[in-house]
Scaffold this motif. Structure first.
Motif, PDB file in Angstrom:
ATOM      1  N   GLU A   1      17.630  62.122  31.617  1.00 40.11           N
ATOM      2  CA  GLU A   1      18.457  62.106  32.821  1.00 40.11           C
ATOM      3  C   GLU A   1      19.898  62.491  32.513  1.00 40.11           C
ATOM      4  OE1 GLU A   1      18.119  58.335  34.700  1.00 40.11           O
ATOM      5  OE2 GLU A   1      15.930  58.365  34.794  1.00 40.11           O
ATOM      6  N   ILE A   2      20.407  61.984  31.375  1.00 46.04           N
ATOM      7  CA  ILE A   2      21.782  62.314  30.994  1.00 46.04           C
ATOM      8  C   ILE A   2      21.914  63.800  30.699  1.00 46.04           C
ATOM      9  CG2 ILE A   2      23.532  61.956  29.199  1.00 46.04           C
ATOM     10  CD1 ILE A   2      22.487  59.055  28.998  1.00 46.04           C
ATOM     11  N   ALA A   3      20.940  64.367  30.023  1.00 44.84           N
ATOM     12  CA  ALA A   3      20.983  65.805  29.719  1.00 44.84           C
ATOM     13  C   ALA A   3      20.927  66.629  31.001  1.00 44.84           C
ATOM     14  CB  ALA A   3      19.826  66.169  28.798  1.00 44.84           C
ATOM     15  N   LYS A   4      20.125  66.218  31.973  1.00 51.34           N
ATOM     16  CA  LYS A   4      20.036  66.952  33.241  1.00 51.34           C
ATOM     17  C   LYS A   4      21.342  66.887  34.023  1.00 51.34           C
ATOM     18  CE  LYS A   4      15.030  66.536  34.003  1.00 51.34           C
ATOM     19  NZ  LYS A   4      13.957  65.963  34.863  1.00 51.34           N
ATOM     20  N   SER A   5      22.127  65.849  33.811  1.00 50.23           N
ATOM     21  CA  SER A   5      23.407  65.717  34.518  1.00 50.23           C
ATOM     22  C   SER A   5      24.361  66.856  34.198  1.00 50.23           C
ATOM     23  CB  SER A   5      24.066  64.377  34.170  1.00 50.23           C
ATOM     24  OG  SER A   5      23.261  63.295  34.577  1.00 50.23           O
ATOM     25  N   ASP A   6      24.199  67.453  33.016  1.00 48.33           N
ATOM     26  CA  ASP A   6      25.090  68.553  32.625  1.00 48.33           C
ATOM     27  C   ASP A   6      24.847  69.809  33.454  1.00 48.33           C
ATOM     28  OD1 ASP A   6      26.305  67.003  30.701  1.00 48.33           O
ATOM     29  OD2 ASP A   6      24.930  67.601  29.111  1.00 48.33           O
ATOM     30  N   ASN A   7      23.767  69.853  34.211  1.00 47.25           N
ATOM     31  CA  ASN A   7      23.517  71.001  35.092  1.00 47.25           C
ATOM     32  C   ASN A   7      24.225  70.877  36.439  1.00 47.25           C
ATOM     33  OD1 ASN A   7      21.872  72.645  33.482  1.00 47.25           O
ATOM     34  ND2 ASN A   7      20.044  71.418  33.952  1.00 47.25           N
ATOM     35  N   LEU A   8      24.796  69.698  36.707  1.00 47.53           N
ATOM     36  CA  LEU A   8      25.415  69.450  38.010  1.00 47.53           C
ATOM     37  C   LEU A   8      26.929  69.614  37.933  1.00 47.53           C
ATOM     38  CD1 LEU A   8      23.352  66.270  38.967  1.00 47.53           C
ATOM     39  CD2 LEU A   8      22.952  68.636  39.698  1.00 47.53           C
ATOM     40  N   PRO A   9      27.578  69.928  39.072  1.00 43.48           N
ATOM     41  CA  PRO A   9      29.046  70.056  39.088  1.00 43.48           C
ATOM     42  C   PRO A   9      29.713  68.718  38.769  1.00 43.48           C
ATOM     43  CG  PRO A   9      28.072  71.026  41.054  1.00 43.48           C
ATOM     44  CD  PRO A   9      26.983  70.265  40.380  1.00 43.48           C
ATOM     45  N   SER A  10      30.932  68.807  38.286  1.00 41.20           N
ATOM     46  CA  SER A  10      31.722  67.617  37.968  1.00 41.20           C
ATOM     47  C   SER A  10      33.023  67.667  38.753  1.00 41.20           C
ATOM     48  CB  SER A  10      32.018  67.535  36.470  1.00 41.20           C
ATOM     49  OG  SER A  10      30.820  67.519  35.722  1.00 41.20           O
ATOM     50  N   LEU A  11      33.430  66.537  39.309  1.00 46.82           N
ATOM     51  CA  LEU A  11      34.649  66.457  40.111  1.00 46.82           C
ATOM     52  C   LEU A  11      35.557  65.385  39.513  1.00 46.82           C
ATOM     53  CD1 LEU A  11      36.147  67.417  42.687  1.00 46.82           C
ATOM     54  CD2 LEU A  11      35.022  65.522  43.902  1.00 46.82           C
ATOM     55  N   TYR A  12      36.828  65.751  39.299  1.00 44.37           N
ATOM     56  CA  TYR A  12      37.792  64.839  38.678  1.00 44.37           C
ATOM     57  C   TYR A  12      39.030  64.731  39.557  1.00 44.37           C
ATOM     58  CZ  TYR A  12      34.884  65.979  34.662  1.00 44.37           C
ATOM     59  OH  TYR A  12      33.811  66.198  33.831  1.00 44.37           O
ATOM     60  N   LEU A  13      39.577  63.545  39.644  1.00 42.40           N
ATOM     61  CA  LEU A  13      40.830  63.297  40.358  1.00 42.40           C
ATOM     62  C   LEU A  13      41.931  63.112  39.331  1.00 42.40           C
ATOM     63  CD1 LEU A  13      42.411  62.638  42.991  1.00 42.40           C
ATOM     64  CD2 LEU A  13      41.740  60.235  42.642  1.00 42.40           C
ATOM     65  N   ASN A  14      43.023  63.889  39.482  1.00 43.50           N
ATOM     66  CA  ASN A  14      44.135  63.835  38.531  1.00 43.50           C
ATOM     67  C   ASN A  14      45.413  63.491  39.272  1.00 43.50           C
ATOM     68  OD1 ASN A  14      42.664  65.009  36.119  1.00 43.50           O
ATOM     69  ND2 ASN A  14      42.405  66.652  37.621  1.00 43.50           N
ATOM     70  N   GLY A  15      46.287  62.749  38.666  1.00 41.29           N
ATOM     71  CA  GLY A  15      47.574  62.418  39.266  1.00 41.29           C
ATOM     72  C   GLY A  15      48.610  62.185  38.196  1.00 41.29           C
ATOM     73  N   SER A  16      49.885  62.370  38.570  1.00 43.65           N
ATOM     74  CA  SER A  16      50.952  62.149  37.595  1.00 43.65           C
ATOM     75  C   SER A  16      52.244  61.793  38.304  1.00 43.65           C
ATOM     76  CB  SER A  16      51.162  63.399  36.734  1.00 43.65           C
ATOM     77  OG  SER A  16      51.649  64.476  37.515  1.00 43.65           O
TER      78      SER A  16
ATOM     79  N   ASN B   1      34.412  71.356  38.223  1.00 40.70           N
ATOM     80  CA  ASN B   1      33.802  72.180  37.188  1.00 40.70           C
ATOM     81  C   ASN B   1      32.356  72.457  37.572  1.00 40.70           C
ATOM     82  OD1 ASN B   1      36.140  72.098  35.642  1.00 40.70           O
ATOM     83  ND2 ASN B   1      35.464  70.311  34.465  1.00 40.70           N
ATOM     84  N   ILE B   2      32.009  73.725  37.624  1.00 40.54           N
ATOM     85  CA  ILE B   2      30.651  74.112  37.982  1.00 40.54           C
ATOM     86  C   ILE B   2      30.013  74.808  36.789  1.00 40.54           C
ATOM     87  CG2 ILE B   2      29.227  75.472  39.543  1.00 40.54           C
ATOM     88  CD1 ILE B   2      31.460  75.268  41.605  1.00 40.54           C
TER      89      ILE B   2
END
Length: 442
Positions: free
Chosen positions: A276-291, A321-322
């Motif tokens: 399941e963890i390996a399959k997660s790398d096929n999905l997009p990732s969304l990150y929230l950044n602030g400063s 990230n896609i």
């Protein structure tokens, strides 16, 4: 002066008697005490507990990984010549002193639920290490039980050797009297003295073997070498423990309770989480950044505090990230994880086979030891009667020393065979009790 001297002698005598008494009092350990102590102090158990602690830390960290990370930064810069002011971004041609301060943070909003899957996997690994601790304690329990019963066997062997030595010495004394009376030849006398020397040798060997076994037991308990140690001799030990258990039922019970089976079964769940963890790398990732940040530069006329207020800035943003192509690395990781999951099935089969072999061996040996004990008991009784008869004949000069020696040795071997069968019968019965989840006790 005589009074002081008498007091000193009395004190020294009292101290000496106290030391002798302290030396005589040595704690005698029961089997239950040895098992309880070893399962908490043995090095192998402690090592398993450390592994459990590390698994706990990894599990806790998997929870913390869901939290945002926060970092602070500060910098001091001196530049000269043509450059860009790091605070105002103006193009200047003079020396600049600048300072900047900031706080940055990022949070994983979505990563194919990888963090949740990793947390669940670490939880399974922690549960597995808890089972490994229990398995290690069980192994130490069995080792201590076997070593303790072996020590009891050797202890009885010493008693047999002492009785044989005493009997041989009496026979040698009797042979000397007969030799002096001229009723036996010199060879009969030398045979008797040789037998006495052999029995003394056997006693020394028995005591040495017992001492070595005690050392083995002490090391299982992780006791210091200088610690005085003795085992407790049970008031009553069953001469015969009959096994009336069904082998398959014992095996089924062991499958349901032993930690090594449960730990191996968890390998399957852990491997599936890897998929399941390996399959997660096929999905997009969304990150929230602030400063948050501010700074000071020498190119401005405002003072430090005013510039910090004026240059204060805030930023917030999302990054996506896609995955498009990563040289088939994710596909390979998924395939490897699936292979590992399939291998856990084979591992579980091997563990079950190994357990069945242990149960079957203990059951077969238990049955065999019962029959061996009956046969050894009959042989011992017969050898004892034969030896008694041989001694009477020897006393009446109706038997030579060589035949008496043979009769005594036969009786000794029969005694040793009997106590060996007795303790093996106890050991295998206790193993079957252990595989059913029952406490070991004698």
């Amino acid at each position: 002066m005589k009074i002081y001297f008498s007091i000193l002698i009395a004190l020294l005598t009292t101290i000496g008697q106290a030391q002798e008494h302290a030396q005589e009092i040595v704690k005698k350990w029961s089997l239950e005490e040895c098992i309880a102590y070893a399962t908490t102090h043995n090095i192998t158990v402690k090592d398993a507990l450390y592994s459990q602690d590390k698994a706990q830390l990894n599990y806790d960290q998997s929870k913390y990984n869901k939290l945002p990370n926060v970092t602070g930064s500060a910098s001091q810069t001196l530049s000269n010549g043509n450059s860009i002011d790091p605070i105002t971004s103006d193009y200047v041609t003079k020396q600049i002193h600048s300072s900047s301060f900031g706080i940055n943070s990022s949070l994983t909003v979505y990563e194919g639920s990888k963090l949740n899957k990793q947390q669940k996997q670490q939880q399974l690994i922690f549960e597995q290490n808890t089972l490994y601790v229990e398995e290690t304690q069980n192994n130490i329990t069995l080792q201590v039980t076997e070593a303790y019963l072996q020590a009891l066997y050797m202890q009885e062997g010493i008693a047999i050797a002492e009785n044989n030595l005493e009997a041989s010495q009496q026979e040698a004394t009797m042979a000397k009297a007969k030799l002096d009376a001229g009723s036996i030849p010199m060879q009969d006398y030398t045979d008797a003295t040789s037998q006495a020397a052999t029995k003394k040798y056997d006693l020394i060997t028995a005591k040495n073997n017992y001492a070595q076994q005690i050392t083995t037991l002490k090391q299982l308990l992780e006791l210091d070498p200088e610690t005085e140690f003795a085992i407790e001799t049970p008031d009553h030990i069953n001469e015969m423990v009959e096994t009336q258990l069904d082998k398959i039922e014992v095996y089924k019970k062991a499958l349901s309770i032993l930690p090594e089976i449960k730990a191996t079964e968890l390998n399957k769940a852990i491997s599936e989480k890897d998929i399941e963890i390996a399959k997660s790398d096929n999905l997009p990732s969304l990150y929230l950044n602030g400063s948050l940040g501010s700074g000071f530069t020498s190119t401005q006329e405002l003072n430090f505090v005013d510039q910090i207020n004026v240059n204060f800035n805030q930023r917030i943003g999302l990054s996506l990230n896609i995955p498009i192509f990563n040289k088939n690395q994710t596909k390979t990781e998924i395939k490897l994880a699936k292979i590992n999951a399939e291998q856990t099935d084979l591992e579980l089969q091997n563990v079950k086979k190994d357990l069945y072999k242990k149960v079957d061996t203990a059951w077969q040996n238990s049955i065999a030891s019962q029959e061996q004990l009956l046969a050894a008991g009959a042989a011992k009784d017969a050898a004892e009667e034969s030896y008694k008869l041989a001694k009477k004949k020897f006393e009446l000069n109706a038997l030579n020393t060589s035949d008496l020696v043979v009769s005594q040795n036969n009786y000794t071997n029969a005694q040793l065979d009997y106590i060996k069968a007795k303790y093996l019968n106890i050991l295998y019965y206790q193993l079957l009790q252990f595989y059913q989840g029952n406490a070991i006790e004698i």
